[in-house]
Scaffold this motif. Structure first.
Motif, PDB file in Angstrom:
ATOM      1  N   GLN A 154      55.061  33.274  36.751  1.00  0.00           N
ATOM      2  CA  GLN A 154      54.579  31.883  36.739  1.00  0.00           C
ATOM      3  C   GLN A 154      54.379  31.457  35.280  1.00  0.00           C
ATOM      4  N   SER A 155      55.233  30.569  34.809  1.00  0.00           N
ATOM      5  CA  SER A 155      55.244  30.241  33.379  1.00  0.00           C
ATOM      6  C   SER A 155      53.931  29.651  32.883  1.00  0.00           C
ATOM      7  N   MET A 156      53.273  28.828  33.703  1.00  0.00           N
ATOM      8  CA  MET A 156      52.006  28.220  33.268  1.00  0.00           C
ATOM      9  C   MET A 156      50.936  29.293  33.071  1.00  0.00           C
ATOM     10  N   LEU A 157      50.868  30.225  34.008  1.00  0.00           N
ATOM     11  CA  LEU A 157      49.877  31.300  33.918  1.00  0.00           C
ATOM     12  C   LEU A 157      50.190  32.200  32.730  1.00  0.00           C
ATOM     13  N   SER A 158      51.472  32.487  32.531  1.00  0.00           N
ATOM     14  CA  SER A 158      51.891  33.330  31.406  1.00  0.00           C
ATOM     15  C   SER A 158      51.493  32.701  30.079  1.00  0.00           C
ATOM     16  N   SER A 159      51.752  31.403  29.957  1.00  0.00           N
ATOM     17  CA  SER A 159      51.427  30.680  28.732  1.00  0.00           C
ATOM     18  C   SER A 159      49.918  30.652  28.488  1.00  0.00           C
ATOM     19  N   ALA A 160      49.165  30.384  29.547  1.00  0.00           N
ATOM     20  CA  ALA A 160      47.702  30.318  29.425  1.00  0.00           C
ATOM     21  C   ALA A 160      47.126  31.678  29.041  1.00  0.00           C
ATOM     22  N   LEU A 161      47.646  32.736  29.676  1.00  0.00           N
ATOM     23  CA  LEU A 161      47.165  34.091  29.373  1.00  0.00           C
ATOM     24  C   LEU A 161      47.481  34.489  27.936  1.00  0.00           C
TER      25      LEU A 161
END
Length: 201
Positions: A10-17
């Protein structure tokens, strides 16, 4: 500096993490991927200290990547970060000797703390998973951990256990720490009792 690799589809979660982890002075994210095959290729090249892997990803699952890391004897430690508290996944992770297994609904501070503790040689599993595992009567301990526990049952100090199993003191302490984490106990006596109650010893 602790170097990290993040595999999360999940790109959004990856970016946020990634942004969250980079805020910490002692953590640095070397790279990330949204599928397991790319993650495995890059982990071999980058050799991060810790790989944070989601389970369900395209191409290869996080557990398959963990298997490859174990089989290749890379020094990279693995933390599984997933929404799935399934017993089969957890059992696979234990067999792959992952250093941590956390659920995504855990506070972000737990992940950051887990990274540092894993680098210190500890093994961390979400308590809910340990309870599920034990209630299923399946043995979460590896053969080497059982051997350490068997010696501990004799009341031997760490140095004697290390000598008996041809290990270093530090390695024995790490095995004991992993045993306590997997069984949800605080000392050798409690660990031995749990193992005996379940007929693992």
């Amino acid at each position: 500096m602790i170097t990290l690799y993040l595999a999360e589809d999940q790109s959004m979660l990856s970016s946020a993490l990634t942004q969250l982890l980079e805020l910490e002075d002692d953590l640095h994210v070397l790279g990330s991927a949204q599928d397991g095959r790319t993650a495995w290729q890059q982990i071999q090249m980058l050799k991060p200290d810790v790989a944070i892997l989601d389970i369900e990803m395209p191409e290869m699952t996080g557990l398959e990547v963990a298997d490859q890391i174990q089989d290749s004897q890379l020094a990279t430690k693995v933390i599984i970060l997933t929404t799935f508290a399934q017993k089969a996944y957890f059992e696979h992770a234990v067999k792959a000797e992952v250093a941590g297994y956390l659920l995504k609904d855990s506070p972000s501070d737990d992940l950051i703390a887990a990274i540092r503790q894993v680098m210190a040689g500890k093994t961390l599993y979400a308590p809910a998973l340990v309870v599920n595992m034990l209630s299923a009567d399946s043995n979460p301990l590896s053969k080497r951990e059982l051997a350490v526990l068997k010696e501990a049952d004799k009341g031997e100090p760490t140095k004697e256990i290390a000598a008996a199993l041809y290990l270093s003191d530090g390695t024995v302490r790490n095995y004991l720490s992993a045993i306590f984490s997997k069984l949800g106990v605080h000392n050798r006596l409690e660990a031995v009792n749990v193992a005996k109650q379940n007929k693992w010893l």
